[in-house]
Design an enzyme around this catalytic site. Structure first.
Site, PDB file in Angstrom:
ATOM      1  N   CYS A  96       0.748  -1.178  -0.106  1.00  0.00           N
ATOM      2  CA  CYS A  96       0.030  -0.164  -0.010  1.00  0.00           C
ATOM      3  C   CYS A  96       0.880   1.397  -0.104  1.00  0.00           C
ATOM      4  O   CYS A  96       1.624   1.694   1.019  1.00  0.00           O
ATOM      5  CB  CYS A  96      -0.838  -0.087   1.230  1.00  0.00           C
TER       6      CYS A  96
ATOM      7  N   CYS B  19       0.109   3.770   2.778  1.00  0.00           N
ATOM      8  CA  CYS B  19       0.635   3.298   3.993  1.00  0.00           C
ATOM      9  C   CYS B  19       2.169   3.510   4.164  1.00  0.00           C
ATOM     10  O   CYS B  19       2.333   3.917   5.253  1.00  0.00           O
ATOM     11  CB  CYS B  19       0.364   1.928   4.370  1.00  0.00           C
TER      12      CYS B  19
END
Length: 103
Positions: free
Chosen positions: A28, A31
């Protein structure tokens, strides 16, 4: 930050601590964007234990918690949900800190 390994461990931590779960995944990009500031956030809000929940490893936990976008944050105090910052949008350090201050 400690990592949740199983759904049972997630439930145990959720029900016995003042905790913030960080739902994330290695792939991600949003993230990874917040990853460098997480240790500072942990230090600032030391009254909480912070735990990493890997979305891919614990998909059942994510589904049970209605976490469909990452990164997402859910705070609990001994089993009582204090709040959640759950969306598919990129989050900034300031937004995360504002969420925690508002709990």
């Amino acid at each position: 930050m400690k990592t949740i390994e199983t759904a049972a461990q997630y439930e145990e931590v959720k029900n016995t601590k003042k905790v913030i779960f960080v739902f994330s995944a290695d792939w991600c990009p949003d993230c990874r964007f917040i990853e460098p500031v997480l240790p500072e956030i942990e230090q600032t809000f030391s009254e909480y234990a912070f735990y990493y929940v890997d979305r891919d490893q614990l998909l059942d936990v994510c589904q049970n918690e209605n976490v469909f976008g990452i990164p997402s944050f859910i705070a609990y105090d001994n089993g009582k949900e204090l709040g959640r910052f759950v969306s598919k949008d990129r989050k900034t350090k300031e937004e995360i800190e504002q969420f925690i201050r508002g709990l």
